[in-house]
Design a protein around this motif. Structure first.
Motif, PDB file in Angstrom:
ATOM      1  N   THR B 192       0.835  -1.207   0.000  1.00 17.89           N
ATOM      2  CA  THR B 192       0.000   0.000   0.000  1.00 17.89           C
ATOM      3  C   THR B 192       0.869   1.257   0.000  1.00 17.89           C
ATOM      4  O   THR B 192       2.038   1.216   0.374  1.00 17.89           O
ATOM      5  N   HIS B 193       0.280   2.350  -0.462  1.00 13.80           N
ATOM      6  CA  HIS B 193       0.964   3.634  -0.329  1.00 13.80           C
ATOM      7  C   HIS B 193       0.279   4.444   0.753  1.00 13.80           C
ATOM      8  O   HIS B 193       0.629   5.580   1.002  1.00 13.80           O
ATOM      9  N   ASP B 194      -0.720   3.834   1.394  1.00  8.73           N
ATOM     10  CA  ASP B 194      -1.557   4.540   2.369  1.00  8.73           C
ATOM     11  C   ASP B 194      -1.064   4.216   3.779  1.00  8.73           C
ATOM     12  O   ASP B 194      -1.191   3.104   4.267  1.00  8.73           O
ATOM     13  N   GLN B 195      -0.494   5.221   4.451  1.00 11.19           N
ATOM     14  CA  GLN B 195       0.100   4.993   5.768  1.00 11.19           C
ATOM     15  C   GLN B 195      -0.945   4.579   6.800  1.00 11.19           C
ATOM     16  O   GLN B 195      -0.640   3.793   7.702  1.00 11.19           O
ATOM     17  N   ASP B 196      -2.185   5.064   6.656  1.00 14.65           N
ATOM     18  CA  ASP B 196      -3.217   4.692   7.624  1.00 14.65           C
ATOM     19  C   ASP B 196      -3.524   3.199   7.543  1.00 14.65           C
ATOM     20  O   ASP B 196      -3.588   2.511   8.557  1.00 14.65           O
ATOM     21  N   GLU B 197      -3.708   2.715   6.288  1.00 19.28           N
ATOM     22  CA  GLU B 197      -3.941   1.286   6.091  1.00 19.28           C
ATOM     23  C   GLU B 197      -2.801   0.487   6.708  1.00 19.28           C
ATOM     24  O   GLU B 197      -3.022  -0.500   7.403  1.00 19.28           O
ATOM     25  N   ALA B 198      -1.583   0.936   6.445  1.00 17.31           N
ATOM     26  CA  ALA B 198      -0.410   0.206   6.941  1.00 17.31           C
ATOM     27  C   ALA B 198      -0.404   0.162   8.464  1.00 17.31           C
ATOM     28  O   ALA B 198      -0.162  -0.877   9.066  1.00 17.31           O
ATOM     29  N   MET B 199      -0.713   1.283   9.098  1.00 21.97           N
ATOM     30  CA  MET B 199      -0.635   1.336  10.558  1.00 21.97           C
ATOM     31  C   MET B 199      -1.758   0.536  11.206  1.00 21.97           C
ATOM     32  O   MET B 199      -1.560  -0.132  12.203  1.00 21.97           O
ATOM     33  N   ILE B 200      -2.956   0.612  10.617  1.00 21.35           N
ATOM     34  CA  ILE B 200      -4.095  -0.101  11.195  1.00 21.35           C
ATOM     35  C   ILE B 200      -3.880  -1.612  11.097  1.00 21.35           C
ATOM     36  O   ILE B 200      -4.145  -2.363  12.019  1.00 21.35           O
TER      37      ILE B 200
END
Lengths: 293, 361
Positions: B192-200
């Motif tokens: 992913t390039h989405d940090q929120d997705e990665a953190m969740i």
């Protein structure tokens, strides 16, 4: 919605009008001719089935028609088979358009010139014989290259292959590369991916390519005659003679419609085969079949 | 336990372009690992190398202890969920999910049983006979997950699976993804390039930039202890100050910039007098109307206030000319500064991270 329908009708009107005046109407006229009678270069309105009956009882007609169908089927089969790897390569492997333009460029030269080119290539003094002589494979030129079913097949495939390639490319370009990757990922070999994913999704296009090349090749009466000699006699030639030489338009019309019916029959057989092999299917029947899952 | 995926000194070049350099990574059985990075950083290439669609130019790749360098995709014990799902349009939901099992020649009854079970897990068992064209984006996503997971892969590769969904469904699918992971126990590698997705989602985040792994850490550690400027800026928002490390009178290390001297809790050794950067998260900053007479306090002017309900975001300019951002909880009864107000910006010793100014990356 209504306005877009109106726009659609408006946009289609010129083409539809053209086809009605110059194709549908003449075809219907020709169809009615096929029930008329001819006497001393005049055609007389009538309603007889003689033209059809005498055609299918004529040994010559049956022979040349079988020949035309065979020529069509062989050309279509070879063309579609040859266009599959080309189309696959152009759609999924390369971004270069070179091969694509090389295919199109064959249309820049006249059809007749290309037929004569093949006569030169295949003749007794032609390139093929010269090469085989040079290589010592044969000691005397083979006459059978030209004026043979082989010559007819080679020339027709050469002329109609680009049509098949274009249609197969357009069918494949609808199938995203990820679908092939997904099928590989799920355990299919490259050939399996082609059979299970590319072929079913391109089926309509493949059938279209087959039918187009079949119809063009089966109705071609110039090429077979010029490179096939006596083996190149087809229904098209017979029909043309009825109009040009003997003046028996009703018989020619009936024979034209017999060919028309046979082409439709071939199409129905091909689609039935595709369905039986699981290549295509109608969605309705699938839903019914899987309801008990 | 031996890692399920292990890549050693991996390099990948496309012509003269180095897509991946010196990749060393091992992933344990059952982990959710995200490959995070900006577009074009090489994360998708790395995933395609795992799947077998690309091969390493040099280095080795082991899956479940076996070298898979020469194995084509169909022979690898991994399955992939594609970005735009890549569901087969000529098959219905059931047949899409059954595809992999049928190809492997598994018996009809077992196929039916396993497909049904998997469709139940992804909550699509009521739409088995639907064609793909008749499904919504979220439903396609579920089918794509089921189609991959039904094969019991050792590793499930997910290539930006939520990118095509809208925000609300995306958040729901993230929770679903965690549930499905817990139910199946497979190892998930998620691009992913989405940090929120990665953190969740992740147990560990692999941060990639320009073909190199920058940092591998849990989301908390990566957020709180970034190892370089790129990490600090990529995960969440932060304020960056430029300065040098000095020793104060008592021998303690301090960070000195045009704004003044700041104390911090050293997490890594940076030589005295060397150039450094200080990263201060907006939520570490407090605003005071009066000088609080504490360490790490600098005067500033409010230039903008963004009210978002529970929190407000303040844009500030320090007297030294540095643009700063602060995030403040909107506690009832608290006096909030307005645009143009003079305030003091303050953060605790452990509210910042100091990094070398010229990081290796």
């Amino acid at each position: 919605m209504v306005s877009s329908q109106k726009t659609g009708g408006f946009l289609a009107a010129p083409a539809v009008t053209y086809m009605v005046i110059f194709f549908v109407a003449p075809s219907l006229l020709l169809f009615s001719y096929s029930f008329w009678t001819a006497s001393s270069f005049r055609i007389v309105p009538d309603f007889v089935l003689t033209n059809y009956l005498s055609s299918i009882q004529s040994l010559l007609f049956l022979k040349v028609t079988l020949n035309a169908l065979l020529i069509g089927l062989v050309t279509a089969t070879v063309s579609v088979l040859l266009s599959l790897p080309i189309a696959y390569y152009l759609t999924y492997v390369t971004r270069s358009k070179l091969i694509f333009y090389l295919i199109l460029i064959t249309w820049f030269s006249s059809y007749l010139v290309r037929i004569y080119a093949w006569r030169t290539l295949l003749g007794t003094n032609g390139l093929l014989n010269a090469a085989l002589l040079q290589l010592g494979i044969i000691s005397t030129p083979i006459e059978a290259f030209l004026f043979s079913p082989f010559a007819v097949g080679v020339t027709l495939v050469h002329i109609y292959l680009p049509f098949a390639v274009l249609m197969v490319i357009s069918a494949m370009s609808e199938i995203k590369k990820e679908l092939i990757e997904a099928s590989r990922d799920l355990g299919t070999s490259p050939i399996g991916a082609f059979m299970r994913v590319v072929a079913p999704n391109a089926a309509q296009g493949l059938i279209g390519a087959f039918m187009l090349t079949f119809i063009l090749a089966a109705s071609d009466y110039v090429t077979p005659q010029m490179v096939g000699g006596s083996s190149g006699q087809t229904t098209g030639l017979l029909i043309a003679d009825q109009f040009r030489k003997t003046g028996n338009w009703p018989l020619g019309a009936a024979q034209a419609f017999i060919m028309f019916a046979l082409s439709i029959l071939i199409y129905l057989i091909i689609t039935a085969l595709a369905r039986a092999s699981g290549l295509t299917r109608s969605r309705k029947s699938t839903t019914i079949l899987t309801q008990d899952k | 336990m031996s890692p399920i995926i292990e890549i050693t000194d991996g390099n990948k070049a496309f012509g003269s372009f180095k897509a991946l350099q010196d990749i060393n990574l091992s992933i344990a059985q059952g982990e959710i690992v995200t490959l995070l990075g900006p577009s074009g950083c090489g994360k998708t290439t790395l995933m395609r190398i795992f799947a077998g669609f690309e091969s390493l130019t040099s280095g080795s790749l082991k899956i479940d202890g076996k070298d898979v360098s020469n194995l084509p995709p169909e022979k690898r014990p991994v399955n992939m969920v594609f970005q735009r799902y890549a569901l087969f349009p000529h098959l219905d939901v059931f047949e899409n999910v059954a595809y992999g099992l049928k190809v492997k020649g598994i018996g009809k009854d077992e196929v039916r049983e396993r497909v049904r079970n998997m469709l139940r897990i992804v909550q699509m068992d009521h739409l088995q006979q639907r064609f793909i064209t008749e499904l919504s984006g979220g439903q396609c996503q579920r089918v794509a997950l089921a189609r991959a997971l039904v094969n019991g892969p050792k590793v499930l590769l997910l290539d930006e699976p939520l990118a095509a969904l809208d925000l609300k469904i995306r958040q729901h699918m993230l929770t679903e993804m965690k549930r499905i992971h817990a139910e199946t126990g497979a190892t998930f590698i998620y691009v992913t390039h989405d940090q929120d997705e990665a953190m969740i989602l992740s147990d560990r985040v692999v941060l990639i930039d320009r073909g190199q792994i920058v940092q591998v850490d849990t989301p908390q550690d990566m957020y709180n202890r970034p190892n370089c400027l790129f990490s600090a800026k990529f995960l969440g928002e932060t304020n960056i100050l430029h300065g040098t490390i000095v020793e104060d009178a008592s021998g303690k290390s301090a960070f000195r910039s045009a704004e003044g001297s700041f104390h911090y809790q050293p997490t890594n050794q940076i030589a005295s007098k060397s150039a450094a950067i200080m990263s201060v998260r907006p939520e570490a900053i407090s605003l005071f109307a009066e000088n609080p007479a504490r360490d790490n306090a600098i005067p500033a002017t409010v230039t903008d206030v963004l009210f978002t309900g529970s929190r407000s975001f303040y844009h500030l300019v320090s007297d030294g000319g540095e643009a700063l951002r602060a995030q403040v909880q909107n506690t009832p009864g608290l006096n909030r500064p307005n645009v143009g107000d003079r305030v003091h910006v303050c953060w605790p010793h452990d509210g910042s991270v100091v990094l070398p100014a010229s990081p290796s990356h």
